[in-house]
Design an enzyme around this catalytic site. Structure first.
Site, PDB file in Angstrom:
ATOM      1  N   HIS A  17      35.581  34.190  29.510  1.00 34.35           N
ATOM      2  CA  HIS A  17      36.939  33.619  29.443  1.00 34.35           C
ATOM      3  C   HIS A  17      37.424  33.230  30.846  1.00 34.35           C
ATOM      4  CE1 HIS A  17      37.304  36.545  25.858  1.00 34.35           C
ATOM      5  NE2 HIS A  17      37.282  35.339  25.331  1.00 34.35           N
ATOM      6  N   ARG A  91      30.398  28.200  23.538  1.00 36.14           N
ATOM      7  CA  ARG A  91      29.263  28.981  24.042  1.00 36.14           C
ATOM      8  C   ARG A  91      27.934  28.444  23.535  1.00 36.14           C
ATOM      9  NH1 ARG A  91      31.362  34.456  21.807  1.00 36.14           N
ATOM     10  NH2 ARG A  91      31.988  32.939  20.239  1.00 36.14           N
TER      11      ARG A  91
HETATM   12  N1  COA Z   1      33.299  33.383  26.915  1.00 36.60           N
HETATM   13  C1  COA Z   1      33.064  34.500  26.233  1.00 36.60           C
HETATM   14  N2  COA Z   1      33.502  34.716  24.988  1.00 36.60           N
HETATM   15  C2  COA Z   1      34.203  33.730  24.413  1.00 36.60           C
HETATM   16  C3  COA Z   1      34.488  32.529  25.070  1.00 36.60           C
HETATM   17  C4  COA Z   1      33.991  32.378  26.386  1.00 36.60           C
HETATM   18  N3  COA Z   1      34.211  31.263  27.074  1.00 36.60           N
HETATM   19  N4  COA Z   1      35.187  31.751  24.241  1.00 36.60           N
HETATM   20  C5  COA Z   1      35.359  32.440  23.106  1.00 36.60           C
HETATM   21  N5  COA Z   1      34.754  33.630  23.200  1.00 36.60           N
HETATM   22  C6  COA Z   1      34.633  34.639  22.156  1.00 36.60           C
HETATM   23  C7  COA Z   1      35.707  35.653  22.127  1.00 36.60           C
HETATM   24  O1  COA Z   1      35.400  36.740  22.957  1.00 36.60           O
HETATM   25  C8  COA Z   1      35.719  36.059  20.661  1.00 36.60           C
HETATM   26  O2  COA Z   1      34.707  37.009  20.444  1.00 36.60           O
HETATM   27  P1  COA Z   1      34.809  38.054  19.241  1.00 36.60           P
HETATM   28  O3  COA Z   1      34.846  37.261  17.967  1.00 36.60           O
HETATM   29  O4  COA Z   1      33.578  38.834  19.423  1.00 36.60           O
HETATM   30  O5  COA Z   1      36.052  38.854  19.467  1.00 36.60           O
HETATM   31  C9  COA Z   1      35.320  34.789  19.939  1.00 36.60           C
HETATM   32  O6  COA Z   1      34.740  33.953  20.908  1.00 36.60           O
HETATM   33  C10 COA Z   1      36.461  34.090  19.290  1.00 36.60           C
HETATM   34  O7  COA Z   1      37.523  33.981  20.206  1.00 36.60           O
HETATM   35  P2  COA Z   1      39.023  34.205  19.833  1.00 36.60           P
HETATM   36  O8  COA Z   1      39.768  34.378  21.081  1.00 36.60           O
HETATM   37  O9  COA Z   1      39.246  35.233  18.783  1.00 36.60           O
HETATM   38  O10 COA Z   1      39.382  32.754  19.372  1.00 36.60           O
HETATM   39  P3  COA Z   1      39.317  31.975  18.034  1.00 36.60           P
HETATM   40  O11 COA Z   1      38.538  30.769  18.364  1.00 36.60           O
HETATM   41  O12 COA Z   1      38.886  32.780  16.858  1.00 36.60           O
HETATM   42  O13 COA Z   1      40.853  31.576  17.862  1.00 36.60           O
HETATM   43  C11 COA Z   1      43.210  31.640  18.168  1.00 36.60           C
HETATM   44  C12 COA Z   1      41.916  32.423  18.209  1.00 36.60           C
HETATM   45  C13 COA Z   1      44.308  32.478  18.721  1.00 36.60           C
HETATM   46  C14 COA Z   1      43.079  30.377  19.005  1.00 36.60           C
HETATM   47  C15 COA Z   1      43.476  31.203  16.689  1.00 36.60           C
HETATM   48  O14 COA Z   1      43.280  32.325  15.844  1.00 36.60           O
HETATM   49  C16 COA Z   1      44.890  30.685  16.512  1.00 36.60           C
HETATM   50  O15 COA Z   1      45.175  29.564  16.863  1.00 36.60           O
HETATM   51  N6  COA Z   1      45.795  31.532  15.955  1.00 36.60           N
HETATM   52  C17 COA Z   1      47.199  31.195  15.739  1.00 36.60           C
HETATM   53  C18 COA Z   1      47.462  30.841  14.278  1.00 36.60           C
HETATM   54  C19 COA Z   1      47.073  29.410  14.001  1.00 36.60           C
HETATM   55  O16 COA Z   1      47.585  28.483  14.575  1.00 36.60           O
HETATM   56  N7  COA Z   1      46.129  29.239  13.043  1.00 36.60           N
HETATM   57  C20 COA Z   1      45.622  27.947  12.691  1.00 36.60           C
HETATM   58  C21 COA Z   1      44.521  27.531  13.642  1.00 36.60           C
HETATM   59  S1  COA Z   1      43.953  25.900  13.308  1.00 36.60           S
END
Ligand code: COA
Length: 159
Positions: A17, A91
């Site tokens: 991140h 990733r």
């Molecule tokens: N390096 C290392 N790990 C990374 C990374 C990077 N550059 N980018 C992403 N990851 C990993 C995270 O560690 C996480 O790992 P885990 O699943 O083991 O915990 C995984 O990728 C997913 O990341 P996360 O931060 O949970 O993001 P997401 O892509 O699932 O989305 C939000 C999270 C907050 C962006 C999304 O849930 C959201 O927008 N929520 C608000 C409600 C909403 O608007 N919903 C509609 C969305 S269209």
């Protein structure tokens, strides 16, 4: 002033991140790291305040990076913050389908673009859940997360 939003759960923040945050901070005037208050996943190890505090600690040296907690739709938050773009790290190909869907949904809702940045290859295997699992069983995570985060993981699993 162009603002980029980097949203995520950050449970906890990893070097993967941080790499994306640092690179985005070089491309945009301001970067807002947006920590989701209530993750869509099973109970988070760290609450939103703890996740925000860890991010604030490890991004403290970047003058144009702010960390905020948000609730509700990301699209609404991006509009409220006047963001020019949502930035996400990719990733591997396996991230692509889900990320594309979210990017298209967020664009439909807000007309805010999502820009993808390739994760640095040395971090492409990292995920917060794997880091939590390694730390839970006493494994070494110092090459995966900043020292402050490693310390908090140790404390959490010791208790
Ligand atoms: N390096 C290392 N790990 C990374 C990374 C990077 N550059 N980018 C992403 N990851 C990993 C995270 O560690 C996480 O790992 P885990 O699943 O083991 O915990 C995984 O990728 C997913 O990341 P996360 O931060 O949970 O993001 P997401 O892509 O699932 O989305 C939000 C999270 C907050 C962006 C999304 O849930 C959201 O927008 N929520 C608000 C409600 C909403 O608007 N919903 C509609 C969305 S269209």
């Amino acid at each position: 002033m162009t603002i980029a939003l980097i949203p995520g759960t950050f449970d906890p923040v990893t070097f993967g991140h941080l790499d994306i945050i640092e690179r985005a901070a070089r491309q945009f005037d301001e970067v807002v790291v947006a920590v989701v208050a209530a993750p869509a996943k099973p109970a988070a190890l760290f609450d939103a305040d703890e996740r925000r505090a860890m991010l604030a600690e490890v991004t403290g040296s970047f003058p144009n990076v702010a960390v905020e907690v948000f609730g509700g739709l990301l699209a609404d938050y991006a509009l409220a913050r006047g963001a020019a773009a949502i930035v996400k790290g990719l990733r591997a190909v396996s991230d692509f389908d889900y990320e594309l869907q979210m990017a298209q949904m967020n664009y439909r809702l807000s007309r805010v673009e999502t820009l993808f940045m390739p994760t640095a290859p040395e971090h492409s295997f990292l995920s917060s859940s794997l880091v939590r699992e390694v730390a839970r069983y006493g494994g070494e995570v110092s090459s995966m997360v900043p020292p402050e985060v490693a310390r908090r993981l140790k404390e959490r699993f010791a208790s």
